[in-house]
Design a protein around this motif. Structure first.
Motif, PDB file in Angstrom:
ATOM      1  N   GLU A 258      41.448  42.514 -38.878  1.00  0.00           N
ATOM      2  CA  GLU A 258      42.095  42.984 -37.820  1.00  0.00           C
ATOM      3  C   GLU A 258      43.593  43.099 -37.879  1.00  0.00           C
ATOM      4  OE1 GLU A 258      41.516  40.277 -34.257  1.00  0.00           O
ATOM      5  OE2 GLU A 258      42.582  41.628 -32.765  1.00  0.00           O
TER       6      GLU A 258
ATOM      7  N   ARG B   7      48.759  42.712 -40.125  1.00  0.00           N
ATOM      8  CA  ARG B   7      49.650  43.825 -39.303  1.00  0.00           C
ATOM      9  C   ARG B   7      50.835  44.138 -40.348  1.00  0.00           C
ATOM     10  NH1 ARG B   7      48.228  46.199 -34.464  1.00  0.00           N
ATOM     11  NH2 ARG B   7      50.018  47.745 -33.761  1.00  0.00           N
TER      12      ARG B   7
ATOM     13  N   ILE C 211      46.554  42.323 -36.805  1.00  0.00           N
ATOM     14  CA  ILE C 211      47.324  41.317 -35.981  1.00  0.00           C
ATOM     15  C   ILE C 211      48.225  40.547 -36.876  1.00  0.00           C
ATOM     16  CG2 ILE C 211      46.260  41.646 -33.907  1.00  0.00           C
ATOM     17  CD1 ILE C 211      44.883  38.848 -34.591  1.00  0.00           C
TER      18      ILE C 211
ATOM     19  N   SER D 175      43.334  46.549 -30.704  1.00  0.00           N
ATOM     20  CA  SER D 175      44.843  46.575 -31.228  1.00  0.00           C
ATOM     21  C   SER D 175      44.777  47.763 -32.566  1.00  0.00           C
ATOM     22  CB  SER D 175      44.939  44.869 -32.116  1.00  0.00           C
ATOM     23  OG  SER D 175      43.960  44.718 -32.777  1.00  0.00           O
ATOM     24  N   SER D 176      43.849  48.168 -32.711  1.00  0.00           N
ATOM     25  CA  SER D 176      43.841  48.949 -33.909  1.00  0.00           C
ATOM     26  C   SER D 176      43.898  50.532 -33.693  1.00  0.00           C
ATOM     27  CB  SER D 176      42.419  49.009 -34.613  1.00  0.00           C
ATOM     28  OG  SER D 176      41.277  49.374 -33.839  1.00  0.00           O
TER      29      SER D 176
ATOM     30  N   TRP E  79      38.321  43.010 -26.195  1.00  0.00           N
ATOM     31  CA  TRP E  79      39.396  43.344 -27.034  1.00  0.00           C
ATOM     32  C   TRP E  79      38.745  44.054 -28.222  1.00  0.00           C
ATOM     33  CZ3 TRP E  79      38.651  38.163 -27.683  1.00  0.00           C
ATOM     34  CH2 TRP E  79      38.886  37.643 -29.108  1.00  0.00           C
TER      35      TRP E  79
END
Ligand code: SF4
Length: 242
Positions: free
Chosen positions: A144, A150, A146, A229-230, A206
């Motif tokens: 993910e 990220r 994040i 978030s992607s 999410w």
């Protein structure tokens, strides 16, 4: 941090087991006041290298439904330590997994493919099957975008479909070991078709984001979609299955 999903209370951190005795008191509180509450604790497992703590936790785990989700990034110390950014982490996590498993503590072993370890997915699963006990499930989890991931995305992310063969080898290795394997956080269109039946849909909002291209996909109802978030460079384009 506490979250709830599907009747299970999730405990994560930071590293929850660093609370040591306070964590054990927290479990005692749950056992006394809400013994039917199922818990899932996300931990690096290193605290279980302390056999006294492990034995205390094992006693409590007989009185409550509790599973510990523990990531293992590699069967090689250098790779695991590099990915978690901490020398010596592998040795403690492996010792912790051995102690916890041998004490009857339920473990969900998490494998998260990155550029540094995607070639050894099957080796990790083989290692897990041979060395540890009481692994209830191996979870193959898409990265993910994040936090730490990220920030380091360009140096750690590997496009899912570029290592389809390794995913199939990991599935086969889990099958040989007799450990159920479940796949999380992968859109079906970026997985080999043989792996689709093992891909679980998340009930977390999410994690179920569908770009508009997905509307024409025949697999949308069974696909986990994307993390919300992607977006942008963190997002692999949908490939609608017609
Ligand atoms: S196109 Fe969308 S719904 Fe279809 S498999 Fe890909 S991500 Fe899932």
């Amino acid at each position: 941090m506490l979250t709830t999903s599907d009747g299970v209370v999730g405990v994560s951190g930071g590293e929850p087991l660093l609370y040591g005795d306070d964590f054990l008191h927290f479990i005692d509180f749950i056992i006394e006041n809400s013994p039917d509450t199922a818990l899932h604790v996300l931990t690096n497992g290193r605290k279980f290298s302390d056999i006294n703590f492990t034995q205390e936790m094992a006693k409590r785990s007989k009185k409550i439904k509790i599973t510990f989700g523990i990531p293992l990034y590699s069967s090689r110390p250098l790779v695991h330590d590099h990915l978690v950014g901490n020398d010596g982490a592998f040795n403690e996590t492996v010792k912790g997994l051995i102690n916890a498993g041998n004490s009857g503590i339920n473990i969900e072993l998490r494998v998260i493919p990155t550029l540094a370890n995607y070639t050894e997915l099957d080796d990790i699963v083989e290692f897990v099957g041979r060395v540890f006990s009481n692994i209830n499930q191996i979870s193959l989890m898409g990265l993910e975008s994040i936090g730490w991931a990220r920030k380091n995305w360009s140096t750690i992310f590997i496009e899912h479909s570029s290592y389809s063969e390794k995913i199939i080898s990991a599935i086969d290795a889990a099958h040989r070991s007799g450990i159920p394997l479940t796949i999380f956080n992968y859109p079906l269109c970026h997985l080999p078709e043989r792996a689709w039946e093992l891909a679980a849909q998340s009930i977390s909002d999410w994690k179920n984001y569908y770009p508009k291209e997905c509307d024409e996909c025949t697999q949308k109802s069974s696909c986990t979609g994307y993390f919300s978030s992607s977006t942008g460079r963190f997002h692999q384009p949908p490939r609608p299955i017609l």
